[in-house]
Write a protein that holds these residues in place. Structure first.
Motif, PDB file in Angstrom:
ATOM      1  N   ALA B  41     150.860  97.224  83.345  1.00 36.94           N
ATOM      2  CA  ALA B  41     150.245  97.364  82.033  1.00 36.94           C
ATOM      3  C   ALA B  41     149.903  96.007  81.438  1.00 36.94           C
ATOM      4  O   ALA B  41     148.884  95.842  80.777  1.00 36.94           O
ATOM      5  N   PHE B  42     150.782  95.051  81.669  1.00 37.13           N
ATOM      6  CA  PHE B  42     150.578  93.743  81.053  1.00 37.13           C
ATOM      7  C   PHE B  42     150.188  92.691  82.074  1.00 37.13           C
ATOM      8  O   PHE B  42     150.397  91.512  81.862  1.00 37.13           O
ATOM      9  N   ALA B  43     149.644  93.160  83.191  1.00 36.22           N
ATOM     10  CA  ALA B  43     149.186  92.196  84.193  1.00 36.22           C
ATOM     11  C   ALA B  43     148.165  91.274  83.524  1.00 36.22           C
ATOM     12  O   ALA B  43     147.398  91.706  82.673  1.00 36.22           O
ATOM     13  N   ARG B  44     148.173  90.002  83.911  1.00 39.32           N
ATOM     14  CA  ARG B  44     147.278  89.083  83.233  1.00 39.32           C
ATOM     15  C   ARG B  44     145.824  89.420  83.545  1.00 39.32           C
ATOM     16  O   ARG B  44     145.436  89.562  84.702  1.00 39.32           O
ATOM     17  N   THR B 140     151.113  75.872  83.703  1.00 34.98           N
ATOM     18  CA  THR B 140     152.444  76.149  83.175  1.00 34.98           C
ATOM     19  C   THR B 140     152.656  77.627  82.850  1.00 34.98           C
ATOM     20  O   THR B 140     153.764  78.057  82.628  1.00 34.98           O
ATOM     21  N   GLY B 141     151.626  78.411  82.798  1.00 35.40           N
ATOM     22  CA  GLY B 141     151.758  79.791  82.327  1.00 35.40           C
ATOM     23  C   GLY B 141     152.474  80.685  83.327  1.00 35.40           C
ATOM     24  O   GLY B 141     152.355  80.512  84.531  1.00 35.40           O
ATOM     25  N   PHE B 142     153.260  81.676  82.801  1.00 37.74           N
ATOM     26  CA  PHE B 142     153.863  82.699  83.639  1.00 37.74           C
ATOM     27  C   PHE B 142     153.184  84.013  83.356  1.00 37.74           C
ATOM     28  O   PHE B 142     152.672  84.237  82.264  1.00 37.74           O
ATOM     29  N   ASP B 146     156.847  88.022  85.000  1.00 39.16           N
ATOM     30  CA  ASP B 146     157.836  86.964  85.247  1.00 39.16           C
ATOM     31  C   ASP B 146     158.789  86.839  84.069  1.00 39.16           C
ATOM     32  O   ASP B 146     159.985  86.571  84.223  1.00 39.16           O
ATOM     33  N   PHE B 147     158.244  87.039  82.867  1.00 48.14           N
ATOM     34  CA  PHE B 147     159.076  87.009  81.671  1.00 48.14           C
ATOM     35  C   PHE B 147     159.920  88.269  81.585  1.00 48.14           C
ATOM     36  O   PHE B 147     161.109  88.230  81.262  1.00 48.14           O
ATOM     37  N   LEU B 148     159.289  89.401  81.927  1.00 53.84           N
ATOM     38  CA  LEU B 148     159.933  90.699  81.726  1.00 53.84           C
ATOM     39  C   LEU B 148     161.095  90.935  82.682  1.00 53.84           C
ATOM     40  O   LEU B 148     162.146  91.448  82.284  1.00 53.84           O
ATOM     41  N   PHE B 149     160.922  90.570  83.959  1.00 54.32           N
ATOM     42  CA  PHE B 149     161.916  90.949  84.963  1.00 54.32           C
ATOM     43  C   PHE B 149     163.336  90.458  84.625  1.00 54.32           C
ATOM     44  O   PHE B 149     164.277  91.248  84.665  1.00 54.32           O
ATOM     45  N   PHE B 213     163.468  93.619  95.139  1.00 56.04           N
ATOM     46  CA  PHE B 213     162.245  94.240  94.625  1.00 56.04           C
ATOM     47  C   PHE B 213     161.498  93.271  93.723  1.00 56.04           C
ATOM     48  O   PHE B 213     160.282  93.097  93.849  1.00 56.04           O
ATOM     49  N   GLY B 214     162.229  92.628  92.836  1.00 57.90           N
ATOM     50  CA  GLY B 214     161.596  91.699  91.907  1.00 57.90           C
ATOM     51  C   GLY B 214     160.990  90.499  92.628  1.00 57.90           C
ATOM     52  O   GLY B 214     159.866  90.101  92.356  1.00 57.90           O
ATOM     53  N   LEU B 215     161.746  89.945  93.571  1.00 62.10           N
ATOM     54  CA  LEU B 215     161.290  88.715  94.214  1.00 62.10           C
ATOM     55  C   LEU B 215     160.190  88.973  95.235  1.00 62.10           C
ATOM     56  O   LEU B 215     159.225  88.215  95.328  1.00 62.10           O
ATOM     57  N   LEU B 216     160.330  90.077  96.001  1.00 58.50           N
ATOM     58  CA  LEU B 216     159.390  90.301  97.092  1.00 58.50           C
ATOM     59  C   LEU B 216     158.186  91.128  96.663  1.00 58.50           C
ATOM     60  O   LEU B 216     157.061  90.817  97.025  1.00 58.50           O
ATOM     61  N   VAL B 217     158.441  92.186  95.911  1.00 64.26           N
ATOM     62  CA  VAL B 217     157.332  93.077  95.557  1.00 64.26           C
ATOM     63  C   VAL B 217     156.594  92.568  94.325  1.00 64.26           C
ATOM     64  O   VAL B 217     155.371  92.498  94.303  1.00 64.26           O
ATOM     65  N   LEU B 218     157.349  92.222  93.300  1.00 67.21           N
ATOM     66  CA  LEU B 218     156.695  91.767  92.068  1.00 67.21           C
ATOM     67  C   LEU B 218     156.375  90.274  92.119  1.00 67.21           C
ATOM     68  O   LEU B 218     155.697  89.757  91.243  1.00 67.21           O
ATOM     69  N   ASP B 219     156.927  89.590  93.123  1.00 68.76           N
ATOM     70  CA  ASP B 219     156.632  88.179  93.312  1.00 68.76           C
ATOM     71  C   ASP B 219     157.063  87.324  92.119  1.00 68.76           C
ATOM     72  O   ASP B 219     156.379  86.387  91.720  1.00 68.76           O
ATOM     73  N   VAL B 220     158.217  87.683  91.539  1.00 71.61           N
ATOM     74  CA  VAL B 220     158.759  86.899  90.430  1.00 71.61           C
ATOM     75  C   VAL B 220     159.413  85.649  91.014  1.00 71.61           C
ATOM     76  O   VAL B 220     160.121  85.740  92.025  1.00 71.61           O
ATOM     77  N   PRO B 221     159.187  84.479  90.426  1.00 73.01           N
ATOM     78  CA  PRO B 221     159.783  83.263  91.006  1.00 73.01           C
ATOM     79  C   PRO B 221     161.297  83.193  90.776  1.00 73.01           C
ATOM     80  O   PRO B 221     161.811  83.804  89.843  1.00 73.01           O
ATOM     81  N   PHE B 222     161.984  82.509  91.680  1.00 69.03           N
ATOM     82  CA  PHE B 222     163.410  82.231  91.498  1.00 69.03           C
ATOM     83  C   PHE B 222     163.602  80.797  91.950  1.00 69.03           C
ATOM     84  O   PHE B 222     163.721  80.522  93.136  1.00 69.03           O
ATOM     85  N   VAL B 223     163.598  79.851  90.985  1.00 70.87           N
ATOM     86  CA  VAL B 223     163.599  78.448  91.393  1.00 70.87           C
ATOM     87  C   VAL B 223     164.922  77.749  91.113  1.00 70.87           C
ATOM     88  O   VAL B 223     165.120  76.626  91.536  1.00 70.87           O
ATOM     89  N   GLY B 224     165.863  78.423  90.393  1.00 74.70           N
ATOM     90  CA  GLY B 224     167.075  77.732  89.964  1.00 74.70           C
ATOM     91  C   GLY B 224     168.255  77.970  90.874  1.00 74.70           C
ATOM     92  O   GLY B 224     168.112  78.381  92.028  1.00 74.70           O
ATOM     93  N   SER B 225     169.453  77.742  90.323  1.00 76.86           N
ATOM     94  CA  SER B 225     170.683  77.763  91.093  1.00 76.86           C
ATOM     95  C   SER B 225     171.211  79.188  91.238  1.00 76.86           C
ATOM     96  O   SER B 225     171.356  79.926  90.264  1.00 76.86           O
ATOM     97  N   ILE B 226     171.497  79.574  92.488  1.00 77.42           N
ATOM     98  CA  ILE B 226     172.039  80.913  92.746  1.00 77.42           C
ATOM     99  C   ILE B 226     173.418  81.051  92.119  1.00 77.42           C
ATOM    100  O   ILE B 226     173.782  82.100  91.593  1.00 77.42           O
ATOM    101  N   ALA B 227     174.187  79.967  92.143  1.00 83.51           N
ATOM    102  CA  ALA B 227     175.530  80.016  91.544  1.00 83.51           C
ATOM    103  C   ALA B 227     175.431  80.306  90.051  1.00 83.51           C
ATOM    104  O   ALA B 227     176.185  81.134  89.517  1.00 83.51           O
TER     105      ALA B 227
END
Lengths: 315, 339
Positions: B41-44, B140-142, B146-149, B213-227
């Motif tokens: 619905a809110f795809a850019r 810089t935009g997401f 990416d914000f929602l997940f 699902f979020g990372l692979l299907v929705l392609d949401v980034p994950f750039v920080g620390s897993i811990a």
């Protein structure tokens, strides 16, 4: 068989108030080890409040309670290890199986009975894998009893254990309780069924409005009424006794007292033949058409009626 | 010996949860469905060209050519000023221009498309700086998803924690099971801890589905620390489970508990930045909103996933969660009604 063992329960001057209402009003109780003490009374007599104070669920406002020689104030945990409790209307989790429910309860105790023995004891071996919601009312009550017996308790509390069960289910439950007693266990039972009290209880305490109105063995209590039999009759719907009729009935030869209860005239009779004769004579003389004249030996129910003017069960 | 008890109680909680199909749906499928639906619905959207109408007249040709060189504009021509105005009112065009010095520009300032068109026109008349602007923003935009997940992760943690625990406890109270437990030597702390334990086991299941699902299907980034991410989820679970116990500490009916849960969760659904940033609320509310447990989870998860934060960057959010856990659990233990 219990000679020398201290009483399993000793209670003095027990009272409990809820605001204005005094639910339990200074009662004394003693359950001999290895016996069954029955608390008999109508709904609202204070039976459940009393048993819950003995189980440590409610605090008394006054009085002393000793359970298995210990006090709830100082030894709650130790008491809980040694008692078994069946509450009125506990609903177990529908989606757990019988086995899972028993295993969970077993984990609460230091030395639980093996689950297989327990399933055999409460006759639920075939139902071990069934979910609770698939059980009949009687099977659920036996599961509750199984949970109460899981720690090999010395003292078993049963609060109206057979309410709502059919006669066969009630008898099966009584047999399990009798087996527990035969092995030296003590039982504290509340009930408003006189047949249950007569069958299971060695000693009875009859409660009404928070007070003890009679105590003794069932036979002693019935004998204390002093009546040889009870005569009951009804009148046709549109007929009333003549003025002063109840007093006249009470004064008939062989009759000690007469009461009108829920549409029935109940006579406490000292001499059955004399009383029946004089009753029929009186009915003919006054032209009163009576129906359903019957006579039976006094029961606990009759004792309760003559002590309190009420029936045990109001339904 | 006490460990066997905790183990049994936890196992029972887990069984009951897994045997409740609705619970599975709300915990796992619902966040997935929500993220897909809202993600679409809110795809850019591609930013469309502005529709610029140039009125015929002196200098019109030169103006139109200049605008077309700038790009981002679809230049239309018309000779009838009345007709041009009518098209502007109908939003068939975004801006109407008449050449001259200065250029006469008509726009409906209440329409964002109009404002955008005006900016483009002005930029074209000044020189080519808008292009540099646009490129800088794009880097810089997401996307909204990416914000929602991360927000949905937080909302899921809160929902399953508060609902699953709250309803289960109140239901047991209603059935007098809590009272039945009370006449056994069962440890009350173990009983309450079993709810935490089962939540953690279930959490693993939840995330095994939700995160890939979020990372692979929705392609949401994950750039920080897993811990840092894991610790956030664990502390969030503690906080919400404690909150669930607190909510369930006294109500006698499921209806009563349900009302209480909504009262507690509603402000966080709206104010903790699940669907939109809480920075849109008035300034004086911001410090309060930042103290809510769901805000702490959302902020920390977003910082880790999107901004590449590590443990040291989100410690303040973690502190908020620890305080909520301790306070809620402590109060719940104190005021808990067993019968």
């Amino acid at each position: 068989m219990s000679a020398g063992r201290p009483p399993a329960i000793q209670v003095r001057g027990l009272s409990r108030r809820f605001g204005e209402l005094t639910a339990v009003d200074g009662i004394d109780l003693e359950a001999r080890a290895g016996s069954c003490l029955g608390l008999l009374g109508p709904n609202g007599a204070g039976k459940t409040t009393t048993i819950e104070m003995l189980e440590g669920l409610q605090r008394p406002d006054a009085g002393e309670i000793e359970v298995l020689g210990r006090s709830w104030r100082t030894d709650a945990r130790a008491i809980r290890e040694r008692i078994g409790v069946q509450l009125q209307e506990t609903v177990f989790q529908d989606k757990l199986s019988v086995l899972e429910t028993l295993r969970m309860f077993a984990s609460f105790y230091a030395a639980p009975k093996p689950i297989d023995d327990l399933l055999a004891l409460v006759n639920l071996k075939d139902k071990a894998a069934s979910r609770v919601h698939q059980l009949s009312g009687g099977q659920r009550q036996r599961l509750a009893l199984g949970c109460a017996l899981i720690n090999r308790p010395e003292l078993l509390f049963l609060d109206e254990p057979t309410t709502g069960l059919d006669p066969q289910a009630r008898r099966r439950l009584w047999e399990i309780v009798e087996e527990f007693k035969e092995r030296g266990g003590t039982v504290l039972l509340t009930t408003h069924y006189m047949d249950e009290a007569e069958r299971l209880a060695d000693d009875l305490v009859i409660l009404d409005e928070g007070r003890v109105v009679a105590r003794g063995s069932p036979a002693e209590i019935i004998r204390s009424l002093g009546a040889e039999s009870i005569v009951e009759f009804r009148l046709n719907d549109d007929v009333d006794l003549p003025e002063g009729g109840l007093e006249a009935l009470g004064a008939l030869p062989g009759v000690r007292e007469a009461r009108l209860l829920a549409g029935a005239y109940v006579l406490e009779v000292l001499d059955t033949r004399l009383a029946l004769g004089s009753l029929i004579g009186w009915l003919e003389k006054t032209g009163t058409p009576a129906a359903d004249i019957g006579t039976h030996r006094p029961t606990l129910e009759d004792v309760f009626v003559f002590l309190t003017g009420k029936h045990l069960r109001e339904d | 010996m006490r460990l066997a008890e905790l183990q049994q109680l936890t196992l029972v909680r887990l069984r009951l949860f897994l045997r409740e199909p609705e619970a599975i749906f709300w915990a796992i499928c619902f966040p997935l469905i929500l993220s897909v639906v809202l993600g679409f619905a809110f795809a850019r959207e591609e930013v469309e060209d502005s529709r610029v109408l140039v009125l015929d007249g002196a200098g019109a040709e030169e103006l139109a050519a200049r605008l077309e060189r700038q790009g981002g504009m679809l230049v239309l021509r018309d000779s009838d000023a009345e007709e041009a105005r009518r098209r502007l009112r109908k939003a068939a065009v975004d801006v109407v221009l008449r050449a001259g010095d200065p250029v006469d520009l008509r726009v409906d300032p209440k329409r964002p498309e109009g404002e955008l068109a005006r900016l483009r026109v002005e930029s074209a008349l000044r020189g080519g700086t808008a292009v540099a602007h646009a490129q800088a923003e794009e880097e810089t935009g997401f996307r909204y998803i990416d914000f929602l997940f991360p927000g949905l992760i937080g909302m899921g943690l809160m929902g399953t924690g508060v609902w699953a625990i709250g309803f289960a406890v109140v239901d047991m109270r209603r059935k007098k099971l809590l009272k039945r437990f009370l006449v056994t030597p069962m440890s009350r702390a173990n009983f309450l801890l079993s709810f935490m334990g089962s939540r953690f086991l279930f959490l693993a299941l939840e995330f095994a589905v939700l995160l890939p699902f979020g990372l692979l299907v929705l392609d949401v980034p994950f750039v920080g620390s897993i811990a840092a991410f894991t610790l956030t989820v664990v502390l969030g679970t503690f906080a919400f489970a404690s909150l669930g116990l607190l909510v369930a500490a006294r109500p006698q009916t499921v209806e009563g508990a349900s009302g209480l849960m909504n009262v507690i969760m509603m402000p966080m659904w709206l104010g903790s930045g699940v669907f939109f940033s809480y920075e849109r609320f008035p300034d004086f509310l911001q410090p309060l909103l930042r103290l809510l447990p769901l805000t702490a989870v959302n902020d920390a998860v977003r910082a880790v996933m999107l901004d590449g934060a590590g443990l040291a960057d989100v410690w303040d959010h973690h502190l908020v969660l620890v305080l909520w856990s301790l306070a809620s659990f402590g109060v719940a233990m104190r005021i808990f009604r067993w019968q």
